[in-house]
Design an enzyme around this catalytic site. Sequence first.
Site, short mmCIF file in Angstrom:
data_model
loop_
_atom_site.label_atom_id
_atom_site.label_comp_id
_atom_site.label_asym_id
_atom_site.label_seq_id
_atom_site.Cartn_x
_atom_site.Cartn_y
_atom_site.Cartn_z
N ASP A 1 2.38 11.32 6.56
CA ASP A 1 3.83 11.10 6.52
C ASP A 1 4.27 10.65 5.14
OD1 ASP A 1 6.44 10.82 7.90
OD2 ASP A 1 6.18 8.71 7.40
N LYS B 1 13.11 -7.32 -2.88
CA LYS B 1 12.82 -8.03 -1.62
C LYS B 1 11.63 -8.97 -1.80
CE LYS B 1 10.57 -6.39 1.91
NZ LYS B 1 9.65 -7.54 2.22
#
EC number: 6.3.2.1
Length: 309
Positions: free
Chosen positions: A88, A160
């Site tokens: 993926d 983040k």
Amino acid sequence: MTIPAFHPGELNVYSAPGDVADVSRALRLTGRRVMLVPTMGALHEGHLALVRAAKRVPGSVVVVSIFVNPMQFGAGEDLDAYPRTPDDDLAQLRAEGVEIAFTPTTAAMYPDGLRTTVQPGPLAAELEGGPRPTHFAGVLTVVLKLLQIVRPDRVFFGEKDYQQLVLIRQLVADFNLDVAVVGVPTVREADGLAMSSRNRYLDPAQRAAAVALSAALTAAAHAATAGAQAALDAARAVLDAAPGVAVDYLELRDIGLGPMPLNGSGRLLVAARLGTTRLLDNIAIEIGTFAGTDRPDGYRAILESHWRN
């Protein structure tokens, strides 16, 4: 010396450090500007934002590394449980037009084991480093190796993981590395939750409660004109009201993660556990800057900046 094959406009996957080093060197000699996006895979929109920022650089060729670095996992942290989605990941990189994926094995990255490592400064023992004392040594060691292998013009990291970003900037400055470190604003879900590979482990109730982290930061930003304590109190009130949210820390620091001054620019950081899942978030914040004064036009942008940071 034979340079490994490189097909422009396609995703070229290399697992050997020497191969990606040779290709990167050859591309630089043709005038291409090499951009590096280090990841541990399990790619999501946050990672893709880094890729897109790298691709916007004129003349760039983007290298995305995918390596689950065992050195940054400590005792009690399950390396084997870390999500791995290689097929993926590569499909997403192809869809983004990335030209190089670097997918080394542990043996390729550490052929002689952990013989030589980076010793971080004092900041690595604070915040995330408190419960994970060896974590940032592992992060900085693998980042230094990736920079030496790829030799990029720029390397991209998300805001983040803000402490990681600050420590990597220290690494680059302290070792006089010829690379620009680019921080990319945090990508969020529609309700404000910072995107993370860990979010997949939240059950529906935990996912609903997790939005308290970004809501707490928002509350702090609104209260910040009254001072640092008011900002912290506002954030804490939101977190205390959230079911199942166990706060590890809520700290206000300056932008370099030193002590926060009475007024000015800072960073508010939070870490919390929901069940067995640990989440992080942070925002840029202005403390007391506009207290007792007319608020300038840019004030709303500061309050809303957490959606971009």
